[in-house]
Design a protein around this motif. Structure first.
Motif, PDB file in Angstrom:
ATOM      1  N   ARG A   1     -15.341 -14.290  -6.511  1.00 52.54           N
ATOM      2  CA  ARG A   1     -15.885 -13.520  -6.255  1.00 52.54           C
ATOM      3  C   ARG A   1     -16.023 -12.741  -5.094  1.00 52.54           C
ATOM      4  N   ALA A   2     -16.698 -13.473  -3.879  1.00 53.04           N
ATOM      5  CA  ALA A   2     -16.898 -13.484  -2.327  1.00 53.04           C
ATOM      6  C   ALA A   2     -15.285 -13.247  -1.559  1.00 53.04           C
ATOM      7  N   THR A   3     -14.601 -13.872  -1.851  1.00 50.74           N
ATOM      8  CA  THR A   3     -13.512 -14.299  -1.968  1.00 50.74           C
ATOM      9  C   THR A   3     -12.868 -12.410  -1.809  1.00 50.74           C
ATOM     10  N   ALA A   4     -13.047 -12.479  -3.092  1.00 46.40           N
ATOM     11  CA  ALA A   4     -12.243 -11.713  -3.736  1.00 46.40           C
ATOM     12  C   ALA A   4     -12.793  -9.817  -2.127  1.00 46.40           C
ATOM     13  N   ARG A   5     -14.532  -9.654  -1.944  1.00 47.80           N
ATOM     14  CA  ARG A   5     -14.841  -9.493  -1.673  1.00 47.80           C
ATOM     15  C   ARG A   5     -14.366  -9.063   0.019  1.00 47.80           C
ATOM     16  N   ALA A   6     -14.670 -10.455   0.489  1.00 47.13           N
ATOM     17  CA  ALA A   6     -14.449 -10.604   1.806  1.00 47.13           C
ATOM     18  C   ALA A   6     -12.449 -11.190   1.941  1.00 47.13           C
ATOM     19  N   ALA A   7     -11.841 -11.250   1.331  1.00 47.97           N
ATOM     20  CA  ALA A   7     -10.425 -11.202   2.138  1.00 47.97           C
ATOM     21  C   ALA A   7     -10.487 -12.644   2.781  1.00 47.97           C
ATOM     22  N   GLU A   8     -11.037 -13.150   2.655  1.00 42.19           N
ATOM     23  CA  GLU A   8     -11.360 -13.906   3.072  1.00 42.19           C
ATOM     24  C   GLU A   8     -11.094 -15.574   2.180  1.00 42.19           C
ATOM     25  N   VAL A   9     -11.174 -17.106   2.063  1.00 42.16           N
ATOM     26  CA  VAL A   9     -11.551 -18.088   0.987  1.00 42.16           C
ATOM     27  C   VAL A   9     -12.961 -18.605   1.656  1.00 42.16           C
ATOM     28  N   MET A  10     -14.489 -18.045   0.692  1.00 46.00           N
ATOM     29  CA  MET A  10     -15.640 -18.563   0.295  1.00 46.00           C
ATOM     30  C   MET A  10     -15.725 -19.373   0.188  1.00 46.00           C
ATOM     31  N   VAL A  11     -16.470 -20.039   0.834  1.00 45.71           N
ATOM     32  CA  VAL A  11     -17.537 -21.166  -0.442  1.00 45.71           C
ATOM     33  C   VAL A  11     -18.562 -21.242  -0.227  1.00 45.71           C
ATOM     34  N   ARG A  12     -19.694 -21.597  -1.588  1.00 52.64           N
ATOM     35  CA  ARG A  12     -21.001 -21.345  -1.693  1.00 52.64           C
ATOM     36  C   ARG A  12     -21.537 -23.075  -1.262  1.00 52.64           C
ATOM     37  N   THR A  13     -22.549 -22.448  -0.636  1.00 55.24           N
ATOM     38  CA  THR A  13     -23.270 -24.096  -0.051  1.00 55.24           C
ATOM     39  C   THR A  13     -24.582 -24.005  -0.573  1.00 55.24           C
ATOM     40  N   TRP A  14     -24.996 -25.237  -1.033  1.00 50.01           N
ATOM     41  CA  TRP A  14     -26.124 -25.713  -1.583  1.00 50.01           C
ATOM     42  C   TRP A  14     -27.554 -26.919  -0.512  1.00 50.01           C
ATOM     43  N   ARG A  15     -28.709 -25.851  -1.259  1.00 58.19           N
ATOM     44  CA  ARG A  15     -29.128 -27.165  -0.805  1.00 58.19           C
ATOM     45  C   ARG A  15     -30.607 -28.021  -1.819  1.00 58.19           C
ATOM     46  N   PRO A  16     -30.733 -28.819  -1.546  1.00 59.98           N
ATOM     47  CA  PRO A  16     -32.096 -29.099  -2.824  1.00 59.98           C
ATOM     48  C   PRO A  16     -33.074 -28.254  -2.377  1.00 59.98           C
ATOM     49  N   GLU A  17     -33.633 -27.906  -3.395  1.00 63.95           N
ATOM     50  CA  GLU A  17     -34.821 -27.188  -3.754  1.00 63.95           C
ATOM     51  C   GLU A  17     -35.884 -27.767  -2.912  1.00 63.95           C
ATOM     52  N   ARG A  18     -36.431 -26.863  -2.663  1.00 57.29           N
ATOM     53  CA  ARG A  18     -37.707 -26.230  -1.699  1.00 57.29           C
ATOM     54  C   ARG A  18     -38.777 -26.076  -2.176  1.00 57.29           C
TER      55      ARG A  18
END
Lengths: 399, 431
Positions: free
Chosen positions: B208-225
């Protein structure tokens, strides 16, 4: 429970003890002990070699070289009653005027004893007195001379009969300048050497004869047979039929003459000791005063975590609870074995036994007895059971 | 007042005088009087101790095993010099290298005296008294007096398990995704979107973000804080028992400190509670930077008391805190009687609201006893140790049935084991 390596724990007591072993103690003490022994031995040796008068000195019962048994026996043979007395009380009771009294150790007598000797009225023969004036004021010591055999050179009948005899030792002279100047003392000086006589006889104020013998060796067993010694001794001691041989014993001291050690100490020692006590007291005060009080430490309680386990072990042992102990050991083994065999935790005994015997050479029945059998009959069986369980676990784990 | 050795030596010299020159009681009395006069004169001429001005400065806390320096400043306001010795008294466990110091303070001046402490035990070490002995000009007698100069050196827990921290932090970073590939999963939360670079996991592309940004986007994750961790130190009788050379409590503190250091880096909120029959220490709301100092300060004076821990009071205290779900780490013993009679009946409300982790210090001595063989005494010991092990296991299993996590390790292995369990829980998202 988590597995741990037993090797990480102190299994034996490490050599950290500060106590010394017997060998170390000996190495430390042997020099002081050797020195102490040496001192003791040396003291004994000195006491044995140079100590005082030999045994039986002028004792009429003593047969030794220093004793005088020989002259006493000869006197008895000649009809003289030789009466040995050891205390001044007996001496006063026995001695009468006209008797002869040999005072063997005249220097050991106290003043009152000397007075008693004079009061007895007997003729006195003094064996080597250092202070003869205590017995007869005119008779004084003139210093030592060389011992040796000399000619009498005097008109004393006994000396003349005896001829040359042992003389020397102490010598005596008569102080004629005293109050008794006017009276005829009847002085006879014999065995003189360089003008110093070693045998002097005179008459005391009470009329009794007083003879001072400078060299008492003439009376000793050893020298009696030499020269004219025997004749001289018999002549001096055998003049009357009753001879009182006064040889004072060690405890022959009249009560009023006894003095304590304290009386004998010089004042300087006594007061010096008092001052020393003061010094010691001050030194003690110096050392006793602390620089501030001792600080105490609130210490934590020390409870070892294994104490409950060890307490339970002692209870098992005291009550002989082999059944409980064996059950615990078996349960612990099973707890390790069952997962290793890939079985359910609550497996039937027969299932476990079959699984174990499939892995080992043991039969199923043997395993059943080992893991689920009766309680061991005695402690030895319990020890064996523990070893068997260990062995079984090793066999099962072996690939 | 105090005498010196010279007074005794003078009297000793007097012994010679009395013994050799003047043997009489009057001489003894006379010498005593003369000595007394000298002593009185000397005491009168000695510098006064009472008016000395004493102040302290220096370290107020020190880690166990390191040394602290406390400086004592001695001021002499009087007109006479104070010469003699000074004792700065400390309890034996403060490990003072030298407590006696020579002292020479001219009139109107100051001097410093340093005492180096190397404490042998954790806790507060109060200074005792300062005692000064001021010698007279003859050196025969001295004035002596004490001053109370309060000071306290807090001996902090040594935190030996610090050495485990780097490796555990490396593990934490792996979880964090800073140094390793990160996949979405339990225990992680959405962090940000960024451009795709070669090597990223294609599964983490956000279409979905890739569609909006016209670039390939990845989600990053982090441990719960910002999870909450409550460390609960049980200071009751079971913590007083010694394992090896130190009480269980000390091993528990070491483990708690490692866990706190790790959790603070992971961005979690750490709090501390020490409890037996009442709250002994409490640390709350500290930031990551001030947490560790606050913890060691709070732990330093704690000692295990010989009372049975009141678990119901402890649970009530824990529950009275903010109602957020927390990881409650109870550092206590796994002895059957206290756990079955004290903890288990009151456990239900606690495990309903929080994740409970029981960390317990195992005793290697029991393992040694359990391995004993060869003669009857050793085998009975082994049987008792086996029974104790079975009991612990049974109690542990009962607790685990309530959802309680158990960490049971000997003192030196407990801190890393507890840290590992924390990281595992964090990775699994169970905080």
């Amino acid at each position: 429970m988590s597995a741990t390596t037993p090797a990480a724990l102190p299994t034996a007591r490490a050599a950290t003890t500060a106590d010394r072993t017997a060998a170390q103690l000996w190495r430390t003490l042997r020099m002081p002990v050797a020195v102490l022994l040496l001192v003791l031995l040396g003291g004994l040796l000195l006491a044995a070699v140079g100590g005082g008068r030999p045994d039986g000195y002028l004792d009429p019962r003593a047969p030794g070289p220093a004793g005088s048994r020989a002259v006493a026996e000869i006197l008895r043979d000649q009809g003289v009653v030789v009466d040995l007395v050891r205390t001044s009380a007996t001496m006063s009771a026995r001695a009468r005027p006209g008797d002869t009294m040999l005072v063997a150790l005249p220097d050991l007598l106290s003043d009152s004893q000397v007075r008693a000797v004079g009061d007895s009225g007997a003729d006195l023969v003094l064996a080597g007195p250092a202070a003869p004036e205590r017995f007869a004021p005119a008779l004084v010591a003139a210093g030592p001379t060389d011992s040796g055999v000399r000619a009498p050179g005097c008109p004393l009948p006994a000396a003349r009969r005896a001829g040359p005899a042992d003389a020397g030792g102490r010598s005596y002279s008569v102080d004629t300048g005293t109050q008794e100047q006017t009276r005829d003392l009847g002085v006879v000086q014999c065995y003189a050497h360089d003008g110093l006589a070693s045998l002097v006889q005179l008459r005391s104020a009470r009329g009794a004869l007083v003879t001072a013998v400078g060299n008492p060796a003439v009376l000793s067993n050893q020298r009696l047979a030499e020269e004219g010694n025997a004749a001289l001794a018999l002549g001096m001691l055998g003049r009357s039929p009753h001879l009182v041989w006064y040889l004072p014993s060690a405890d022959d001291v009249p009560a009023r003459d006894q003095r304590s050690l304290y009386d004998l100490l010089p004042d300087g020692v006594v007061w010096g000791l008092v001052q020393l006590c003061v010094a010691v007291l001050l030194l003690a005060l110096w050392r006793a005063r602390r620089l501030g009080p001792v600080v105490t430490e609130p210490l934590p309680v020390v409870v070892h975590a294994t104490e409950t386990v060890q307490g339970r072990a002692r209870l098992y042992r005291r009550s002989g609870a082999r059944d409980k102990a064996a059950a615990a050991l078996r349960a612990a083994s099973l707890q390790r074995l069952v997962p290793a065999l890939g079985l359910q935790r609550r497996s039937e005994p027969a299932t476990v036994a079959d699984a174990v015997s499939a892995r080992t050479t043991r039969t199923s029945a043997d395993v059943l007895v080992l893991l689920y059998g009766a309680a061991p009959a005695d402690d030895a069986a319990l020890v064996g059971l523990a070893d068997d369980l260990d062995e079984l676990e090793r066999e099962v784990r072996r690939p | 007042m105090a005498l010196t050795g010279r007074a005794g030596l003078l009297a000793l010299a007097g012994t010679l005088v009395v013994g050799l020159l003047l043997p009489s009681g009057w001489a003894v009395l006379g010498l005593l009087a003369a000595l007394l006069a000298l002593v009185v004169t000397d005491v009168l001429l000695a510098g006064p101790v009472r008016h000395l001005l004493l102040t302290r400065a220096g370290d107020t806390s020190v880690r166990l095993g390191e040394s602290a320096t406390v400086t004592l400043t001695v001021g002499n306001p009087a007109r006479r010099r104070v010469r003699g010795s000074l004792r700065d008294a400390w309890p034996p466990s403060a490990g003072a290298a030298a407590t006696r110091h020579p002292l020479d303070v001219p009139a109107g001046e100051w001097r410093r005296v340093q005492t180096v402490l190397r404490p042998t035990r954790r806790g507060d070490r109060p200074a005792h008294r300062v005692t000064v002995r001021s010698l007279g000009p003859l050196g025969i007698a001295a004035r002596q007096g004490s001053h109370e100069v309060p000071w306290r050196v807090r001996v902090l827990p040594p935190f030996h398990s610090r050495r485990h921290l780097p490796s555990k932090l490396a593990r934490l970073r792996q979880l964090d995704g800073r140094s390793a590939v990160m996949v979405r999963g339990q225990g992680s939360e959405f962090d940000s979107l960024r451009q795709y670079v070669g090597g990223d996991d294609v599964r983490s592309i956000d279409w979905r973000a890739t569609a909006r940004a016209a670039e390939v986007m990845v989600r990053t994750w982090r441990p719960e804080r910002d999870r909450r961790i409550l460390l609960v130190l049980d200071t009751g009788r079971t913590s007083a028992a010694r394992v090896g050379d130190a009480p269980r409590l000390d091993a528990a503190m070491d483990a708690a400190l490692l866990l706190a250091a790790l959790a603070a880096r992971a961005g979690d909120q750490v709090a501390l509670l020490a409890y037996d029959r009442r709250v002994r220490a409490r640390v709350e709301g500290e930031s990551a930077t001030t947490l560790l100092p606050a913890l060691v300060q709070a732990m330093a004076p704690l000692e295990a008391t010989l009372v049975e821990t009141d678990y119901s009071g402890m649970v009530a205290t824990i529950l009275s805190r903010a109602g957020h779900r927390s990881l409650v780490v109870l550092l206590s013993a796994l002895d059957p009687a206290p756990v079955e009679e004290g903890l288990l009946p009151v456990l239900a409300p606690l495990v309903r609201r929080h994740q409970l982790l029981l960390a317990t210090v195992g005793d290697p001595g029991v393992a040694v006893l359990a391995a004993g063989r060869g003669h009857a005494e050793a085998v009975y010991d082994a049987a008792a140790a086996a029974r104790a092990g079975l009991d612990r296991r049974r109690v542990g299993e009962r607790l685990e049935r309530h959802g309680v996590q158990i960490v049971d390790a000997p003192p030196e292995r407990l801190p890393p084991a507890l840290a590992d369990r924390y990281l595992a829980l964090k990775a699994a998202g169970r905080l």
